[in-house]
Design an enzyme around this catalytic site. Structure first.
Site, PDB file in Angstrom:
ATOM      1  N   SER A   1       5.809  31.749  28.918  1.00 44.11           N
ATOM      2  CA  SER A   1       4.529  31.926  29.520  1.00 44.11           C
ATOM      3  C   SER A   1       4.254  30.561  30.289  1.00 44.11           C
ATOM      4  O   SER A   1       4.299  29.365  29.507  1.00 44.11           O
ATOM      5  CB  SER A   1       3.512  32.219  28.706  1.00 44.11           C
ATOM      6  OG  SER A   1       2.090  32.335  29.409  1.00 44.11           O
TER       7      SER A   1
ATOM      8  N   TYR B   1      -1.720  31.020  21.339  1.00 45.98           N
ATOM      9  CA  TYR B   1      -0.740  31.555  22.395  1.00 45.98           C
ATOM     10  C   TYR B   1       0.050  30.667  23.170  1.00 45.98           C
ATOM     11  O   TYR B   1       1.216  30.820  23.318  1.00 45.98           O
ATOM     12  CB  TYR B   1      -1.487  32.806  23.473  1.00 45.98           C
ATOM     13  CG  TYR B   1      -0.560  33.268  24.454  1.00 45.98           C
ATOM     14  CD1 TYR B   1       0.185  34.512  24.180  1.00 45.98           C
ATOM     15  CD2 TYR B   1      -0.445  32.905  25.735  1.00 45.98           C
ATOM     16  CE1 TYR B   1       1.067  35.119  25.077  1.00 45.98           C
ATOM     17  CE2 TYR B   1       0.502  33.405  26.520  1.00 45.98           C
ATOM     18  CZ  TYR B   1       1.032  34.751  26.274  1.00 45.98           C
ATOM     19  OH  TYR B   1       2.000  35.304  26.922  1.00 45.98           O
TER      20      TYR B   1
END
Length: 256
Positions: A148, A161
């Site tokens: 990501s 995250y």
């Protein structure tokens, strides 16, 4: 694409979105696909859609956070297809109870960090560890991990995250460095804002407009955009690509 026909690919997180689109693209290329997901009904639906289109796919319930479940998934791949030629890791805990509580560090919830790392990073380590001996038995193979942009942009929220995805990038480079000479390629894809069937419903028009404004493209992403990149990285056409993480984000990020 060259060399995909007949390959046996495990898609870890293929019930919906990018995972489902990739499973379908791989089946179109002639791969046999095992779709694993904690959403067992969704995995079955994807597999049935592939079968209805003339492809070869099977579905299995599995949980990235459960090591025994990971082992069972790869045992199923061996039973179903006789071995494994490639792995696509795309699952993550994106539930509101986890990523929705991933606040800035001053408000850190240790359980959110534990859960995020357990699924998004340690889960990938488990699947890769299970796949590597099976790939080596065939003389090599390919792994693609989903990263990501959060790993490098420095967001004010979601530090757990972001840390998990930075760890995925490090894991990807480790596998390429350790087993590249033995025929294993490991690369990553880093999606931008992708309008999946589930995510799109949660995005306001204002949010989508802001996302589009931050790209160098005429539209936001689609699951098929990632599916084509993953299919390439798993194919023999990408045999000289190893240890890389590609941003597939419409030009939202520009970095070396």
């Amino acid at each position: 694409m060259r060399g995909l026909h007949g390959k046996r690919i495990v898609v870890c997180g293929g019930a919906t979105g990018i995972g489902a689109a990739t499973a379908e693209r791989l089946a179109e290329e002639g791969c046999r696909v095992l779709i694993g997901d904690v959403n067992a009904a969704g995995a079955r639906t994807t597999a049935e859609r592939i079968a209805d289109a003339g492809g070869a796919a099977a579905a299995a319930a599995f949980d990235l956070a459960d090591e025994d479940s990971v082992k069972a998934l790869f045992e199923r791949a061996v039973t179903e297809f006789g071995g494994v030629d490639g792995l696509f890791n795309v699952g993550a805990d994106l539930s509101l109870d986890t990523i929705g509580r991933d606040a800035n560090l001053s408000q850190m919830d240790v359980e959110v960090w534990r859960r995020t790392l357990e699924v998004n990073l340690i889960g990938y380590a488990h699947t890769c560890r299970a796949a590597i001996p099976l790939l080596l038995a065939n003389g090599g193979g390919a792994i693609v991990n989903t990263s990501s942009g959060a790993a490098f942009v420095g967001e004010p929220l979601r530090p757990a995250y972001a840390a998990s995805k930075a760890g995925v990038n490090a894991l990807t480079r480790h596998i390429a460095s350790r087993w590249g000479k033995e025929g294993i390629r490991c690369n990553g894809v880093s999606p931008g804002m992708v309008l999946s069937e589930t995510g799109q419903a949660q995005m306001s028009e204002e949010f989508k407009a802001a996302g589009l404004a931050g790209t160098r493209s005429t539209r936001l992403g689609r699951p098929a955009d990632l599916a084509s990149a993953v299919a390439f990285l798993l194919s023999d056409d990408a045999e000289w690509v190893n240890g890389q993480t590609w941003s597939i984000d419409g030009g939202a990020s520009l970095h070396d």
